[in-house]
Write a protein that holds these residues in place. Structure first.
Motif, PDB file in Angstrom:
ATOM      1  N   ARG A 272     -16.559  79.609  76.053  1.00  0.00           N
ATOM      2  CA  ARG A 272     -17.947  79.906  76.395  1.00  0.00           C
ATOM      3  C   ARG A 272     -18.233  79.424  77.817  1.00  0.00           C
ATOM      4  NH1 ARG A 272     -21.737  80.599  72.007  1.00  0.00           N
ATOM      5  NH2 ARG A 272     -20.607  80.986  70.075  1.00  0.00           N
ATOM      6  N   PRO A 273     -19.228  80.024  78.479  1.00  0.00           N
ATOM      7  CA  PRO A 273     -19.565  79.584  79.847  1.00  0.00           C
ATOM      8  C   PRO A 273     -19.903  78.095  79.871  1.00  0.00           C
ATOM      9  CG  PRO A 273     -20.665  81.649  79.312  1.00  0.00           C
ATOM     10  CD  PRO A 273     -20.052  81.161  78.039  1.00  0.00           C
ATOM     11  N   LEU A 274     -19.370  77.392  80.842  1.00  0.00           N
ATOM     12  CA  LEU A 274     -19.541  75.939  80.885  1.00  0.00           C
ATOM     13  C   LEU A 274     -20.942  75.518  81.305  1.00  0.00           C
ATOM     14  CD1 LEU A 274     -16.165  74.800  82.512  1.00  0.00           C
ATOM     15  CD2 LEU A 274     -16.771  74.859  80.086  1.00  0.00           C
ATOM     16  N   THR A 275     -21.616  76.317  82.110  1.00  0.00           N
ATOM     17  CA  THR A 275     -22.874  75.875  82.708  1.00  0.00           C
ATOM     18  C   THR A 275     -24.121  76.528  82.131  1.00  0.00           C
ATOM     19  OG1 THR A 275     -22.653  77.523  84.468  1.00  0.00           O
ATOM     20  CG2 THR A 275     -21.740  75.333  84.887  1.00  0.00           C
ATOM     21  N   CYS A 276     -23.984  77.320  81.092  1.00  0.00           N
ATOM     22  CA  CYS A 276     -25.170  77.948  80.512  1.00  0.00           C
ATOM     23  C   CYS A 276     -25.864  76.983  79.558  1.00  0.00           C
ATOM     24  CB  CYS A 276     -24.788  79.225  79.755  1.00  0.00           C
ATOM     25  SG  CYS A 276     -23.808  78.920  78.265  1.00  0.00           S
ATOM     26  N   GLY A 277     -27.136  77.259  79.250  1.00  0.00           N
ATOM     27  CA  GLY A 277     -27.843  76.441  78.284  1.00  0.00           C
ATOM     28  C   GLY A 277     -27.340  76.729  76.874  1.00  0.00           C
ATOM     29  N   GLY A 278     -27.609  75.820  75.964  1.00  0.00           N
ATOM     30  CA  GLY A 278     -27.157  76.039  74.593  1.00  0.00           C
ATOM     31  C   GLY A 278     -27.602  74.928  73.661  1.00  0.00           C
ATOM     32  N   THR A 279     -27.416  75.177  72.376  1.00  0.00           N
ATOM     33  CA  THR A 279     -27.776  74.183  71.360  1.00  0.00           C
ATOM     34  C   THR A 279     -26.505  73.543  70.802  1.00  0.00           C
ATOM     35  OG1 THR A 279     -27.859  75.970  69.711  1.00  0.00           O
ATOM     36  CG2 THR A 279     -29.931  75.316  70.731  1.00  0.00           C
ATOM     37  N   ASP A 280     -25.651  73.077  71.702  1.00  0.00           N
ATOM     38  CA  ASP A 280     -24.380  72.483  71.289  1.00  0.00           C
ATOM     39  C   ASP A 280     -24.236  71.049  71.787  1.00  0.00           C
ATOM     40  OD1 ASP A 280     -24.285  73.236  73.917  1.00  0.00           O
ATOM     41  OD2 ASP A 280     -22.430  74.394  73.789  1.00  0.00           O
ATOM     42  N   HIS A 281     -25.364  70.407  72.074  1.00  0.00           N
ATOM     43  CA  HIS A 281     -25.355  69.020  72.531  1.00  0.00           C
ATOM     44  C   HIS A 281     -25.276  68.064  71.339  1.00  0.00           C
ATOM     45  CE1 HIS A 281     -26.331  69.860  76.800  1.00  0.00           C
ATOM     46  NE2 HIS A 281     -26.844  70.965  76.277  1.00  0.00           N
ATOM     47  N   VAL A 282     -25.114  66.790  71.642  1.00  0.00           N
ATOM     48  CA  VAL A 282     -25.023  65.785  70.582  1.00  0.00           C
ATOM     49  C   VAL A 282     -26.257  65.831  69.691  1.00  0.00           C
ATOM     50  CG1 VAL A 282     -25.058  63.303  70.132  1.00  0.00           C
ATOM     51  CG2 VAL A 282     -23.479  64.241  71.844  1.00  0.00           C
ATOM     52  N   ALA A 283     -27.443  65.910  70.291  1.00  0.00           N
ATOM     53  CA  ALA A 283     -28.675  65.939  69.502  1.00  0.00           C
ATOM     54  C   ALA A 283     -28.699  67.133  68.558  1.00  0.00           C
ATOM     55  CB  ALA A 283     -29.889  65.978  70.431  1.00  0.00           C
ATOM     56  N   HIS A 284     -28.254  68.281  69.045  1.00  0.00           N
ATOM     57  CA  HIS A 284     -28.247  69.475  68.199  1.00  0.00           C
ATOM     58  C   HIS A 284     -27.233  69.350  67.064  1.00  0.00           C
ATOM     59  CE1 HIS A 284     -29.524  71.272  72.267  1.00  0.00           C
ATOM     60  NE2 HIS A 284     -30.602  71.138  71.530  1.00  0.00           N
ATOM     61  N   ARG A 285     -26.118  68.706  67.338  1.00  0.00           N
ATOM     62  CA  ARG A 285     -25.101  68.527  66.301  1.00  0.00           C
ATOM     63  C   ARG A 285     -25.598  67.565  65.221  1.00  0.00           C
ATOM     64  NH1 ARG A 285     -19.923  70.360  68.418  1.00  0.00           N
ATOM     65  NH2 ARG A 285     -20.327  71.185  70.496  1.00  0.00           N
ATOM     66  N   LEU A 286     -26.300  66.518  65.650  1.00  0.00           N
ATOM     67  CA  LEU A 286     -26.868  65.600  64.669  1.00  0.00           C
ATOM     68  C   LEU A 286     -27.948  66.293  63.846  1.00  0.00           C
ATOM     69  CD1 LEU A 286     -27.080  62.365  66.860  1.00  0.00           C
ATOM     70  CD2 LEU A 286     -25.464  62.851  65.003  1.00  0.00           C
ATOM     71  N   ARG A 287     -28.686  67.185  64.487  1.00  0.00           N
ATOM     72  CA  ARG A 287     -29.684  67.966  63.758  1.00  0.00           C
ATOM     73  C   ARG A 287     -29.012  68.873  62.743  1.00  0.00           C
ATOM     74  NH1 ARG A 287     -34.250  68.087  61.915  1.00  0.00           N
ATOM     75  NH2 ARG A 287     -35.987  69.277  62.715  1.00  0.00           N
ATOM     76  N   ARG A 288     -27.855  69.390  63.129  1.00  0.00           N
ATOM     77  CA  ARG A 288     -27.117  70.323  62.259  1.00  0.00           C
ATOM     78  C   ARG A 288     -26.664  69.636  60.970  1.00  0.00           C
ATOM     79  NH1 ARG A 288     -25.212  75.676  63.708  1.00  0.00           N
ATOM     80  NH2 ARG A 288     -24.125  76.446  61.883  1.00  0.00           N
ATOM     81  N   VAL A 289     -26.360  68.344  61.049  1.00  0.00           N
ATOM     82  CA  VAL A 289     -25.904  67.637  59.842  1.00  0.00           C
ATOM     83  C   VAL A 289     -27.075  67.091  59.021  1.00  0.00           C
ATOM     84  CG1 VAL A 289     -23.707  67.029  60.908  1.00  0.00           C
ATOM     85  CG2 VAL A 289     -25.631  65.415  61.039  1.00  0.00           C
ATOM     86  N   GLY A 290     -28.300  67.375  59.454  1.00  0.00           N
ATOM     87  CA  GLY A 290     -29.443  67.053  58.621  1.00  0.00           C
ATOM     88  C   GLY A 290     -30.333  65.909  59.057  1.00  0.00           C
ATOM     89  N   LEU A 291     -30.048  65.290  60.197  1.00  0.00           N
ATOM     90  CA  LEU A 291     -30.883  64.173  60.647  1.00  0.00           C
ATOM     91  C   LEU A 291     -32.183  64.689  61.264  1.00  0.00           C
ATOM     92  CD1 LEU A 291     -28.294  61.763  62.311  1.00  0.00           C
ATOM     93  CD2 LEU A 291     -29.303  61.610  60.036  1.00  0.00           C
ATOM     94  N   PRO A 292     -33.315  64.064  60.962  1.00  0.00           N
ATOM     95  CA  PRO A 292     -34.582  64.476  61.578  1.00  0.00           C
ATOM     96  C   PRO A 292     -34.627  64.082  63.046  1.00  0.00           C
ATOM     97  CG  PRO A 292     -34.916  62.561  60.179  1.00  0.00           C
ATOM     98  CD  PRO A 292     -33.499  63.001  59.962  1.00  0.00           C
ATOM     99  N   ALA A 293     -35.426  64.809  63.828  1.00  0.00           N
ATOM    100  CA  ALA A 293     -35.489  64.602  65.267  1.00  0.00           C
ATOM    101  C   ALA A 293     -35.826  63.162  65.661  1.00  0.00           C
ATOM    102  CB  ALA A 293     -36.487  65.577  65.894  1.00  0.00           C
TER     103      ALA A 293
END
Length: 351
Positions: A272-293
């Motif tokens: 994937r492009p290295l410099t584009c925006g995305g929801t693949d950051h640490v915060a998003h990954r923690l959200r993916r496993v069910g942790l609240p913001a």
């Protein structure tokens, strides 16, 4: 036999190195003043952003659901500017560089720039600041140390920019980082330098009142680039030497560095492009496993606080710089690899 010549020193840089205590009342006053300025400046800036249309609209990879104004960054800058009372030309050079990075971010907030135009301004600015004694003495070769320092300053500024991906996240991390970095500066006897991270922590805390989920305003690239550059530069002023400098720099930017490492490795592995925006950051990954913001934000701040506390311990001589560097490096690599196990690219299929 003649005595061997002493190693060459850069007077402009090293004359500032001796212990320089500062009145505790000035430190406290700076932090409190920055907090007040950071909190009170937000609302008029928010109204201005709405009036001129400087608003971040939802859509694409963005998680917020309602149009949210930018211009929180200038509130943080105004609060941090209180540290300009410091009698240290390196502090003034650092704040100048941070302001230029902030202006680049402000333009990018108003009208998105490409990576090359941003780097075309960021790189010479970082070089100029490094030439003016905000640099790490790693090799003893002036031009090489300036180049390495400028590269690090640009990387760190953009790493913090990437970390600004969830309500309250970067504000909380900045508050924790500023407090611990300020404590490390005081422990190192760098009193004037300590005013900057304490002011940054205060202004970020004041801004955080308005940026906590659900955020009423964003700091934008203006704020995040300023924060990253200022934190990275302060770390280089506090920690000096072949092992102290890289260890301190990594510990001060640990959370942002790991987040950037996670994103870059994941995008490279998934083509994937290295410099584009995305929801693949640490915060998003923690959200993916069910942790609240809010829990995620507290966790990121705790990570920054722990790494910052280790930097303070190193400054006090309780932790070897070599151990701190190897430990932080190992932890960073382990974190980058561990977060790859959370799949954020797979699209869920519903019946």
């Amino acid at each position: 036999m003649a005595a061997p010549p002493e190693p060459r020193r850069d007077p402009a840089r090293h004359d500032q190195r001796g212990p320089r205590p500062v009145n505790p009342a000035i430190v406290l006053g700076t932090a409190v003043s920055a907090t007040v300025v950071g909190a009170l400046a937000v609302e008029p800036l928010r109204r201005l952003a709405l009036r001129v249309g400087l608003v971040d609209h939802p859509g694409g990879h963005k998680a917020h659901r309602a149009p949210t104004p930018y211009l929180g960054g200038p509130a943080i800058i105004l609060g941090t500017a209180v540290a300009g009372v410091a009698d240290d030309p390196r502090v003034h050079a650092l704040l100048f560089g941070g302001l230029v990075f902030a202006l680049v971010g402000l333009v990018d907030d108003a009208r998105p720039l490409g990576r090359l135009p941003r780097l075309a301004v960021e790189t010479p600015t970082a070089l100029l600041v490094a030439v003016n004694s905000v640099r790490a003495d790693l090799t003893g070769v002036s031009w090489l140390d300036v180049t390495l320092t400028a590269t690090w300053l640009v990387f760190a500024a953009n790493a913090f920019n990437l970390l600004d991906n969830m309500d309250g996240a970067l504000g909380a991390v900045t508050t924790a980082t500023g407090l611990t970095l300020g404590a490390a500066a005081l422990a190192a006897g760098s009193g004037p330098v300590a005013l900057v991270p304490f002011a940054l922590a205060g202004s970020a805390a004041g801004f955080l009142v308005h940026n906590w989920t659900p955020a009423r305003i964003f700091m934008g690239d203006c704020g995040s680039l300023f924060i990253g550059f200022t934190v990275a530069g302060c770390a280089l002023l506090v920690f000096d030497g072949p092992f102290h400098a890289p260890a301190g720099a990594l510990l001060a930017t640990f959370t942002a560095t790991v987040d950037t490492g996670v994103v870059l490795l994941a995008r490279a592995l998934h083509h994937r492009p290295l410099t584009c925006g995305g929801t693949d950051h640490v915060a998003h990954r923690l959200r993916r496993v069910g942790l609240p913001a809010p829990v995620i934000v507290y966790g990121l701040a705790a990570s920054a606080a722990v790494s910052g506390a280790l930097a303070v311990a190193m400054t006090l001589g309780l932790l070897s710089p070599l151990v701190a560097l190897s430990g932080a490096g190992t932890a960073a690599v382990a974190g980058v690899l561990a977060f790859q196990q959370v799949d954020v690219y797979r699209v869920a299929v519903t019946a």
